[in-house]
Design a protein around this motif. Structure first.
Motif, PDB file in Angstrom:
ATOM      1  N   ILE A   1       0.829  -1.093  -0.108  1.00 26.87           N
ATOM      2  CA  ILE A   1       0.019  -0.028   0.263  1.00 26.87           C
ATOM      3  C   ILE A   1       0.766   1.280   0.086  1.00 26.87           C
ATOM      4  O   ILE A   1       0.522   2.294  -0.823  1.00 26.87           O
ATOM      5  CB  ILE A   1      -0.943   0.108   1.205  1.00 26.87           C
ATOM      6  CG1 ILE A   1      -1.970  -1.073   1.058  1.00 26.87           C
ATOM      7  CG2 ILE A   1      -1.629   1.124   1.359  1.00 26.87           C
ATOM      8  CD1 ILE A   1      -2.891  -1.524   2.454  1.00 26.87           C
ATOM      9  N   ASP A   2       1.880   1.274   0.570  1.00 28.23           N
ATOM     10  CA  ASP A   2       2.735   2.562   1.000  1.00 28.23           C
ATOM     11  C   ASP A   2       3.641   2.551  -0.260  1.00 28.23           C
ATOM     12  O   ASP A   2       4.108   3.982  -0.419  1.00 28.23           O
ATOM     13  CB  ASP A   2       3.508   2.395   2.087  1.00 28.23           C
ATOM     14  CG  ASP A   2       2.609   2.872   3.512  1.00 28.23           C
ATOM     15  OD1 ASP A   2       1.492   3.116   3.272  1.00 28.23           O
ATOM     16  OD2 ASP A   2       3.189   2.911   4.538  1.00 28.23           O
ATOM     17  N   TRP A   3       4.172   1.593  -0.739  1.00 26.70           N
ATOM     18  CA  TRP A   3       5.225   1.695  -1.837  1.00 26.70           C
ATOM     19  C   TRP A   3       4.791   1.435  -3.209  1.00 26.70           C
ATOM     20  O   TRP A   3       5.531   1.653  -4.140  1.00 26.70           O
ATOM     21  CB  TRP A   3       6.372   0.672  -1.512  1.00 26.70           C
ATOM     22  CG  TRP A   3       7.118   0.929  -0.028  1.00 26.70           C
ATOM     23  CD1 TRP A   3       6.933   2.338   0.589  1.00 26.70           C
ATOM     24  CD2 TRP A   3       7.706   0.029   0.828  1.00 26.70           C
ATOM     25  NE1 TRP A   3       7.803   2.275   1.438  1.00 26.70           N
ATOM     26  CE2 TRP A   3       8.199   0.832   1.908  1.00 26.70           C
ATOM     27  CE3 TRP A   3       8.178  -1.127   0.674  1.00 26.70           C
ATOM     28  CZ2 TRP A   3       9.102   0.455   2.845  1.00 26.70           C
ATOM     29  CZ3 TRP A   3       8.782  -1.771   1.785  1.00 26.70           C
ATOM     30  CH2 TRP A   3       9.432  -0.863   2.753  1.00 26.70           C
ATOM     31  N   GLY A   4       3.525   0.882  -3.165  1.00 20.24           N
ATOM     32  CA  GLY A   4       3.004   0.736  -4.635  1.00 20.24           C
ATOM     33  C   GLY A   4       3.169   1.921  -5.714  1.00 20.24           C
ATOM     34  O   GLY A   4       3.489   1.693  -6.940  1.00 20.24           O
ATOM     35  N   LYS A   5       2.927   3.068  -4.926  1.00 20.41           N
ATOM     36  CA  LYS A   5       2.749   4.524  -5.638  1.00 20.41           C
ATOM     37  C   LYS A   5       4.344   4.792  -6.351  1.00 20.41           C
ATOM     38  O   LYS A   5       4.299   5.504  -7.009  1.00 20.41           O
ATOM     39  CB  LYS A   5       2.300   5.418  -4.936  1.00 20.41           C
ATOM     40  CG  LYS A   5       3.001   5.893  -3.593  1.00 20.41           C
ATOM     41  CD  LYS A   5       2.388   6.824  -2.586  1.00 20.41           C
ATOM     42  CE  LYS A   5       3.172   7.073  -1.645  1.00 20.41           C
ATOM     43  NZ  LYS A   5       2.440   8.016  -0.542  1.00 20.41           N
ATOM     44  N   HIS A   6       5.340   4.047  -5.951  1.00 18.56           N
ATOM     45  CA  HIS A   6       6.814   4.433  -6.161  1.00 18.56           C
ATOM     46  C   HIS A   6       7.019   3.312  -7.205  1.00 18.56           C
ATOM     47  O   HIS A   6       8.314   3.239  -7.749  1.00 18.56           O
ATOM     48  CB  HIS A   6       7.510   4.291  -4.845  1.00 18.56           C
ATOM     49  CG  HIS A   6       7.197   5.310  -4.005  1.00 18.56           C
ATOM     50  ND1 HIS A   6       7.294   6.823  -4.230  1.00 18.56           N
ATOM     51  CD2 HIS A   6       6.689   5.179  -2.647  1.00 18.56           C
ATOM     52  CE1 HIS A   6       6.890   7.478  -3.108  1.00 18.56           C
ATOM     53  NE2 HIS A   6       6.615   6.581  -2.240  1.00 18.56           N
ATOM     54  N   GLY A   7       6.169   2.464  -7.613  1.00 19.14           N
ATOM     55  CA  GLY A   7       6.633   1.387  -8.638  1.00 19.14           C
ATOM     56  C   GLY A   7       7.155  -0.048  -8.060  1.00 19.14           C
ATOM     57  O   GLY A   7       7.344  -0.854  -8.951  1.00 19.14           O
ATOM     58  N   LEU A   8       7.016  -0.219  -6.710  1.00 19.43           N
ATOM     59  CA  LEU A   8       7.544  -1.495  -6.083  1.00 19.43           C
ATOM     60  C   LEU A   8       6.209  -2.361  -6.210  1.00 19.43           C
ATOM     61  O   LEU A   8       4.814  -1.856  -5.919  1.00 19.43           O
ATOM     62  CB  LEU A   8       7.794  -1.228  -4.676  1.00 19.43           C
ATOM     63  CG  LEU A   8       9.132  -0.728  -4.493  1.00 19.43           C
ATOM     64  CD1 LEU A   8       9.575   0.698  -5.544  1.00 19.43           C
ATOM     65  CD2 LEU A   8       9.837  -0.528  -2.907  1.00 19.43           C
ATOM     66  N   GLN A   9       6.714  -3.639  -6.343  1.00 18.33           N
ATOM     67  CA  GLN A   9       5.644  -4.750  -5.920  1.00 18.33           C
ATOM     68  C   GLN A   9       5.893  -5.418  -4.843  1.00 18.33           C
ATOM     69  O   GLN A   9       7.269  -5.936  -4.719  1.00 18.33           O
ATOM     70  CB  GLN A   9       5.401  -5.432  -7.227  1.00 18.33           C
ATOM     71  CG  GLN A   9       4.679  -5.032  -8.227  1.00 18.33           C
ATOM     72  CD  GLN A   9       5.553  -4.267  -9.307  1.00 18.33           C
ATOM     73  OE1 GLN A   9       6.501  -4.746  -9.645  1.00 18.33           O
ATOM     74  NE2 GLN A   9       5.110  -2.935  -9.644  1.00 18.33           N
ATOM     75  N   VAL A  10       5.265  -5.781  -3.675  1.00 14.17           N
ATOM     76  CA  VAL A  10       5.550  -6.412  -2.538  1.00 14.17           C
ATOM     77  C   VAL A  10       4.693  -7.368  -2.455  1.00 14.17           C
ATOM     78  O   VAL A  10       3.124  -7.177  -2.094  1.00 14.17           O
ATOM     79  CB  VAL A  10       5.408  -5.350  -1.382  1.00 14.17           C
ATOM     80  CG1 VAL A  10       6.173  -6.171  -0.130  1.00 14.17           C
ATOM     81  CG2 VAL A  10       6.235  -4.148  -1.399  1.00 14.17           C
ATOM     82  N   ASN A  11       5.016  -8.522  -2.438  1.00 13.72           N
ATOM     83  CA  ASN A  11       4.061  -9.871  -2.349  1.00 13.72           C
ATOM     84  C   ASN A  11       4.703 -10.739  -1.399  1.00 13.72           C
ATOM     85  O   ASN A  11       5.803 -10.742  -0.721  1.00 13.72           O
ATOM     86  CB  ASN A  11       3.992 -10.356  -3.524  1.00 13.72           C
ATOM     87  CG  ASN A  11       3.176  -9.532  -4.643  1.00 13.72           C
ATOM     88  OD1 ASN A  11       1.859  -9.168  -4.374  1.00 13.72           O
ATOM     89  ND2 ASN A  11       3.635  -9.053  -5.598  1.00 13.72           N
ATOM     90  N   GLY A  12       3.874 -11.913  -1.020  1.00 13.52           N
ATOM     91  CA  GLY A  12       4.445 -12.828  -0.117  1.00 13.52           C
ATOM     92  C   GLY A  12       4.314 -14.442  -0.716  1.00 13.52           C
ATOM     93  O   GLY A  12       3.300 -14.650  -1.676  1.00 13.52           O
ATOM     94  N   ILE A  13       4.956 -15.256  -0.291  1.00 19.44           N
ATOM     95  CA  ILE A  13       4.989 -16.547  -0.696  1.00 19.44           C
ATOM     96  C   ILE A  13       4.683 -17.355   0.694  1.00 19.44           C
ATOM     97  O   ILE A  13       5.503 -17.293   1.863  1.00 19.44           O
ATOM     98  CB  ILE A  13       6.141 -17.201  -1.245  1.00 19.44           C
ATOM     99  CG1 ILE A  13       6.196 -16.394  -2.651  1.00 19.44           C
ATOM    100  CG2 ILE A  13       6.147 -18.659  -1.314  1.00 19.44           C
ATOM    101  CD1 ILE A  13       7.720 -17.049  -3.375  1.00 19.44           C
ATOM    102  N   GLY A  14       3.625 -18.189   0.674  1.00 16.68           N
ATOM    103  CA  GLY A  14       3.276 -18.940   2.092  1.00 16.68           C
ATOM    104  C   GLY A  14       3.547 -20.301   1.703  1.00 16.68           C
ATOM    105  O   GLY A  14       2.724 -21.138   1.312  1.00 16.68           O
TER     106      GLY A  14
END
Length: 258
Positions: free
Chosen positions: A178-191
């Motif tokens: 949410i905070d970094w998506g606007k800067h072009g980052l994708q943050v995801n997880g693997i469970g």
């Protein structure tokens, strides 16, 4: 639109930092990213173990660098991040894999063990992600992958503190997106579900537990470390450029089954 599918998943030349990558899941993911073309930075607390893992991957043809540091030490994290960026190149991919498990009855769980688990499993994700994101944000791109767990969703006896840490990592992943998506980052997880690793060897060897787990898992088997590589490459590559804040459970269907 003419999209070259192979290029979508190509990681050639990208720098990937994988924490806790001298063995187990971290080593398997580092190996997979290396085979996909990444220049991989291995990390761990013990330099000799990091060096041993690096030798194996270099012998296989991967481009590998060693960066032993303690992910629970924020100063060490910042210094290591600066060094990687200066000596190896801009970090394109971060996998936060470092973690630990400490089992025990919750009513008797030592306070110091609770804090050790929180520091290793949650604080480290914050420290490393923040340090790396500060480099990625001005460049307008970056992939961060946090290793969660089926215990981000499910509980089991004697591991309530571990479950708390992995639930926290899941929600921290969403907050980062949410905070970094606007800067072009994708943050995801693997469970990951239950995988055959050194840490799980006692459970693998426990006939009763293995029988229960296989019966509980729709795919009817333990996970093999290679099963995690595809999800990691997907989340590290251009194929996932519009995927953000998601947790992919690689668990043979355990989280789908009651």
């Amino acid at each position: 639109m003419n999209t070259n599918i192979a290029n979508l998943f190509d990681l050639s030349g990208r720098v990937a930092l994988v924490t806790g990558s001298s063995a187990g899941i971290g080593f398997a993911l580092a190996r997979g990213l290396g085979r996909a073309g990444s220049r991989v930075v291995l990390n761990g607390r013990q330099p000799d173990r990091v060096a041993g893992a690096a030798r194996i991957l270099r012998d296989e043809g991967s481009s590998v660098f060693e960066m032993p540091f303690d992910v629970t030490d924020s100063n060490a994290v910042r210094m290591a991040t600066d060094r990687i960026e200066a000596d190896i190149g801009p970090i394109d991919i971060l996998i936060n894999n470092a973690g630990m498990q400490r089992r025990g009855p919750l009513e008797e769980y030592p306070e110091e063990t609770w804090h050790e688990l929180m520091t290793t499993n949650v604080d480290s994700v914050f420290y490393v992600s923040q340090a790396v994101a500060r480099k990625m944000i001005p460049r307008g791109r970056g992939k961060i992958i946090n290793i969660c767990s089926v215990q981000s969703e499910l509980g089991r006896p004697s591991i309530a503190p571990y479950t708390a840490t992995k639930g926290a990592v899941k929600m921290l992943t969403k907050g980062m997106a949410i905070d970094w998506g606007k800067h072009g980052l994708q943050v995801n997880g693997i469970g990951p579900g239950y995988f055959k690793t050194e840490l799980n060897q006692a459970l693998v060897d426990d006939e009763a537990f293995s029988e229960w787990l296989i019966g509980r898992t729709p795919s009817r088997r333990w996970g093999e470390l290679e099963d995690l590589i595809g999800a990691a490459i997907f989340l590290a590559s251009n194929a996932s450029n519009f995927v953000n804040g998601q947790i992919i459970y690689v668990d043979g269907g355990v989280t789908a089954s009651l």
